[in-house]
Design a protein around this motif. Structure first.
Motif, PDB file in Angstrom:
ATOM      1  N   GLU A  92       0.827  -1.206   0.000  1.00 28.94           N
ATOM      2  CA  GLU A  92       0.000   0.000   0.000  1.00 28.94           C
ATOM      3  C   GLU A  92       0.865   1.261   0.000  1.00 28.94           C
ATOM      4  N   TYR A  93       1.901   1.255   0.793  1.00 29.74           N
ATOM      5  CA  TYR A  93       2.789   2.412   0.848  1.00 29.74           C
ATOM      6  C   TYR A  93       3.563   2.569  -0.461  1.00 29.74           C
ATOM      7  N   GLU A  94       3.966   1.460  -1.028  1.00 32.83           N
ATOM      8  CA  GLU A  94       4.672   1.523  -2.307  1.00 32.83           C
ATOM      9  C   GLU A  94       3.746   2.042  -3.400  1.00 32.83           C
ATOM     10  N   ARG A  95       2.463   1.704  -3.308  1.00 29.70           N
ATOM     11  CA  ARG A  95       1.484   2.234  -4.268  1.00 29.70           C
ATOM     12  C   ARG A  95       1.374   3.748  -4.130  1.00 29.70           C
ATOM     13  N   LEU A  96       1.337   4.254  -2.891  1.00 29.93           N
ATOM     14  CA  LEU A  96       1.283   5.701  -2.689  1.00 29.93           C
ATOM     15  C   LEU A  96       2.469   6.386  -3.360  1.00 29.93           C
ATOM     16  N   ILE A  97       3.651   5.826  -3.137  1.00 31.06           N
ATOM     17  CA  ILE A  97       4.845   6.424  -3.723  1.00 31.06           C
ATOM     18  C   ILE A  97       4.785   6.359  -5.249  1.00 31.06           C
ATOM     19  N   ALA A  98       4.272   5.257  -5.787  1.00 27.42           N
ATOM     20  CA  ALA A  98       4.171   5.112  -7.239  1.00 27.42           C
ATOM     21  C   ALA A  98       3.235   6.161  -7.834  1.00 27.42           C
ATOM     22  N   VAL A  99       2.104   6.408  -7.164  1.00 25.48           N
ATOM     23  CA  VAL A  99       1.157   7.429  -7.635  1.00 25.48           C
ATOM     24  C   VAL A  99       1.798   8.809  -7.543  1.00 25.48           C
ATOM     25  N   PHE A 100       2.481   9.058  -6.442  1.00 27.70           N
ATOM     26  CA  PHE A 100       3.147  10.351  -6.283  1.00 27.70           C
ATOM     27  C   PHE A 100       4.215  10.553  -7.360  1.00 27.70           C
ATOM     28  N   LYS A 101       4.955   9.516  -7.660  1.00 29.68           N
ATOM     29  CA  LYS A 101       5.961   9.610  -8.722  1.00 29.68           C
ATOM     30  C   LYS A 101       5.303   9.918 -10.060  1.00 29.68           C
ATOM     31  N   ALA A 102       4.241   9.190 -10.361  1.00 26.66           N
ATOM     32  CA  ALA A 102       3.574   9.323 -11.656  1.00 26.66           C
ATOM     33  C   ALA A 102       3.020  10.723 -11.878  1.00 26.66           C
ATOM     34  N   HIS A 103       2.652  11.396 -10.772  1.00 24.75           N
ATOM     35  CA  HIS A 103       2.030  12.715 -10.888  1.00 24.75           C
ATOM     36  C   HIS A 103       2.929  13.821 -10.344  1.00 24.75           C
ATOM     37  N   ASP A 104       4.203  13.528 -10.216  1.00 28.40           N
ATOM     38  CA  ASP A 104       5.191  14.535  -9.828  1.00 28.40           C
ATOM     39  C   ASP A 104       4.817  15.213  -8.510  1.00 28.40           C
ATOM     40  N   ILE A 105       4.384  14.400  -7.554  1.00 24.98           N
ATOM     41  CA  ILE A 105       3.959  14.912  -6.237  1.00 24.98           C
ATOM     42  C   ILE A 105       5.098  14.726  -5.239  1.00 24.98           C
ATOM     43  N   ARG A 106       5.505  15.813  -4.615  1.00 24.19           N
ATOM     44  CA  ARG A 106       6.576  15.756  -3.612  1.00 24.19           C
ATOM     45  C   ARG A 106       6.142  16.327  -2.258  1.00 24.19           C
ATOM     46  N   TYR A 121       3.706  10.101   8.781  1.00 30.74           N
ATOM     47  CA  TYR A 121       5.069   9.844   9.252  1.00 30.74           C
ATOM     48  C   TYR A 121       5.676   8.648   8.517  1.00 30.74           C
ATOM     49  N   LYS A 122       4.904   7.578   8.373  1.00 28.54           N
ATOM     50  CA  LYS A 122       5.413   6.382   7.702  1.00 28.54           C
ATOM     51  C   LYS A 122       5.735   6.658   6.236  1.00 28.54           C
ATOM     52  N   VAL A 123       4.897   7.450   5.569  1.00 26.27           N
ATOM     53  CA  VAL A 123       5.152   7.789   4.174  1.00 26.27           C
ATOM     54  C   VAL A 123       6.442   8.589   4.054  1.00 26.27           C
ATOM     55  N   SER A 124       6.672   9.499   4.990  1.00 27.59           N
ATOM     56  CA  SER A 124       7.900  10.305   4.939  1.00 27.59           C
ATOM     57  C   SER A 124       9.127   9.413   5.072  1.00 27.59           C
ATOM     58  N   GLN A 125       9.033   8.400   5.942  1.00 24.26           N
ATOM     59  CA  GLN A 125      10.170   7.507   6.160  1.00 24.26           C
ATOM     60  C   GLN A 125      10.399   6.590   4.957  1.00 24.26           C
ATOM     61  N   LEU A 126       9.315   6.010   4.430  1.00 23.62           N
ATOM     62  CA  LEU A 126       9.439   5.089   3.307  1.00 23.62           C
ATOM     63  C   LEU A 126       9.918   5.798   2.052  1.00 23.62           C
ATOM     64  N   SER A 127       9.437   7.005   1.839  1.00 26.88           N
ATOM     65  CA  SER A 127       9.825   7.725   0.623  1.00 26.88           C
ATOM     66  C   SER A 127      11.333   7.971   0.591  1.00 26.88           C
ATOM     67  N   GLU A 128      11.914   8.219   1.736  1.00 24.50           N
ATOM     68  CA  GLU A 128      13.364   8.407   1.807  1.00 24.50           C
ATOM     69  C   GLU A 128      14.087   7.123   1.408  1.00 24.50           C
ATOM     70  N   SER A 129      13.604   5.979   1.933  1.00 24.67           N
ATOM     71  CA  SER A 129      14.262   4.708   1.640  1.00 24.67           C
ATOM     72  C   SER A 129      14.098   4.296   0.183  1.00 24.67           C
ATOM     73  N   MET A 130      13.052   4.832  -0.480  1.00 25.86           N
ATOM     74  CA  MET A 130      12.809   4.504  -1.887  1.00 25.86           C
ATOM     75  C   MET A 130      13.415   5.539  -2.828  1.00 25.86           C
ATOM     76  N   ASP A 131      14.223   6.424  -2.272  1.00 31.93           N
ATOM     77  CA  ASP A 131      14.925   7.440  -3.058  1.00 31.93           C
ATOM     78  C   ASP A 131      13.964   8.346  -3.825  1.00 31.93           C
ATOM     79  N   PHE A 132      12.807   8.614  -3.207  1.00 28.85           N
ATOM     80  CA  PHE A 132      11.855   9.587  -3.772  1.00 28.85           C
ATOM     81  C   PHE A 132      11.303  10.387  -2.600  1.00 28.85           C
ATOM     82  N   PRO A 133      12.125  11.223  -1.982  1.00 26.81           N
ATOM     83  CA  PRO A 133      11.716  11.921  -0.754  1.00 26.81           C
ATOM     84  C   PRO A 133      10.481  12.788  -0.943  1.00 26.81           C
TER      85      PRO A 133
END
Length: 420
Positions: A92-106, A121-133
């Motif tokens: 689920e968190y990876e899906r959030l990051i994928a959607v954010f990437k696709a729509h240039d959301i930072r 908080y969890k999204v902020s932490q995961l996004s860092e580990s996925m190299d898409f802060p």
């Protein structure tokens, strides 16, 4: 630094002023074009990100965004959907990051209570580990007023005003009919674990003995014998009795008086209505004619009687969330800091999401009277400023003229995602 898009979502139970925070986010983001290109809002909260249902707020009329300041409910839709832990369901968190990437959301602005702050908080932490802060800022909201580090939570002041006015008016009604009709009126308010809303009803009491006579708090173990004795004494003395009960009132063993045995989407016990339970106790134990009412959605939708203080704070916190984000803050929640009680004055601060997440701030014991059935002067001093001021919506043909947004969505770029 290039500009990116932002994502805003509303979460959990709505409030009379959550849309004022939305207006604060959207209008303030427009002041930082060098940082934020567009604000996309999630259709039905975080589900909007998971299902790639993104509303382009730039296509809304500016006057309609302004009208959000006096419109109740969740203008973009909210949901009760708690993301699993990262360990349980990383997808689920990876899906959030994928959607954010696709729509240039930072930028991610999550408008909700403790569970929502945990998600941000969890999204902020995961996004860092996925190299898409992703810059994640929590925007506080809950009528329960149980978020830590902030003097109060947006939504509470307006609900507090509603319940205080409602019990005042209902108590006058009971008093006028008590000689030949109803002796006891019971009003149920929200508040599962924290009695802030129930306490606010005590503001209606004054030297004329109007307002509630008895308040039942989640923080105080319910003793039926003591309660019925208090009701009996009040009816004998005044001829009538008004009672406010929090939905989370519970027995000494922790059981809710109104536990239905069902769980909600967040895993919380689904409460079945405590007002009729308490009313039946009075009827069977004392024989009085009673009426009861459950405020339910009415209290959290009542923007027509919103607190001006609450509206101003809700907007200010939405604005502060964006200000913090563009200034480089991350994984924080803006807060209200009380600097003076008389006159009431406040400023803005912020707290780390890691410390806010999933923490419930309960009513302090010194805000409850020694016998456990009412509020103290300390509680009154804290609560009273939060219901001050009127901020009425415009009216058309005798009814509030609330706005309904167009909610035009951007095109999808990813495959559909199946929720677990």
């Amino acid at each position: 630094m290039p500009a990116y898009n932002a994502f805003y979502a509303q979460s959990g139970g709505v409030t009379p002023v959550i849309n004022a925070s939305a207006a604060g986010v959207i209008q303030t983001a427009a002041q930082y074009p060098e940082h934020i290109k567009k604000v996309y809002a999630g259709q039905d909260g975080i589900l909007g990100a998971l299902q790639e249902e993104l509303i382009d707020t730039s296509l809304e009329a500016p006057a309609d965004i302004e009208a959000l300041k006096y419109t109740p409910s969740g203008a973009f839709g909210s949901c009760r959907y708690k993301l699993k832990s990262l360990e349980e369901h990383r997808a689920e968190y990876e899906r959030l990051i994928a959607v954010f990437k696709a729509h240039d959301i930072r930028y991610f602005f999550y408008n909700g209570g403790g569970d929502s702050q945990d998600t941000a908080y969890k999204v902020s932490q995961l996004s860092e580990s996925m190299d898409f802060p992703i810059t994640c800022i929590g925007v506080p909201k809950t009528i329960d007023n149980d978020l830590p580090f902030t003097d109060c939570s947006p939504g509470f002041g307006s609900v507090a005003k509603y319940v205080a006015v409602s019990i005042l008016e209902a108590s006058m009604d009971v008093a006028s009919m008590s000689s030949t009709s109803t002796k006891v009126f019971v009003m149920e308010v929200m508040g599962r674990h924290a009695g802030w809303i129930a306490a606010a009803a005590g503001l209606a009491a004054d030297q004329r003995e109007l307002g509630p006579d008895i308040i039942l708090f989640p923080e105080i173990e319910f003793n039926q014998t003591d309660f019925l004795q208090k009701v009996d004494e009040t009816v004998k003395r005044k001829g009538h009795c008004s009672i406010v009960v929090s939905e989370g009132a519970k027995y000494p063993d922790g059981r809710f008086l109104a536990d239905s045995g069902v769980k909600d989407a967040f895993g919380h016990a689904q409460l079945g209505g405590v007002a009729p339970v308490v009313t039946n106790m009075i009827k069977q134990g004392l024989g009085h004619k009673c009426h009861w009412a459950v405020c339910d959605y009415l209290q959290r939708a009542a923007r027509h009687i919103g607190s001006k203080t609450d509206v101003e704070q809700a907007y200010a916190l939405g604005k502060a969330a964006v200000d913090l984000a563009v200034q480089g803050a991350n994984a924080v929640m803006p807060t209200i800091v009380r600097t003076s009680n008389g006159p009431y004055q406040w400023t803005l601060g912020h707290a780390p999401l890691a410390d806010v997440a999933n923490v419930e701030e309960k009513l302090p014991r010194d805000y409850i009277s020694d016998d456990g059935f009412f509020i103290t002067e300390s509680a009154r001093a804290y609560l009273s400023p939060l219901i001050q001021g009127e901020d009425y919506p415009p009216y058309t043909r005798g009814l509030p003229n609330y706005v309904i947004l167009r909610k035009q969505k951007v095109g999808k770029k990813l495959p559909d995602f199946k929720l677990s």
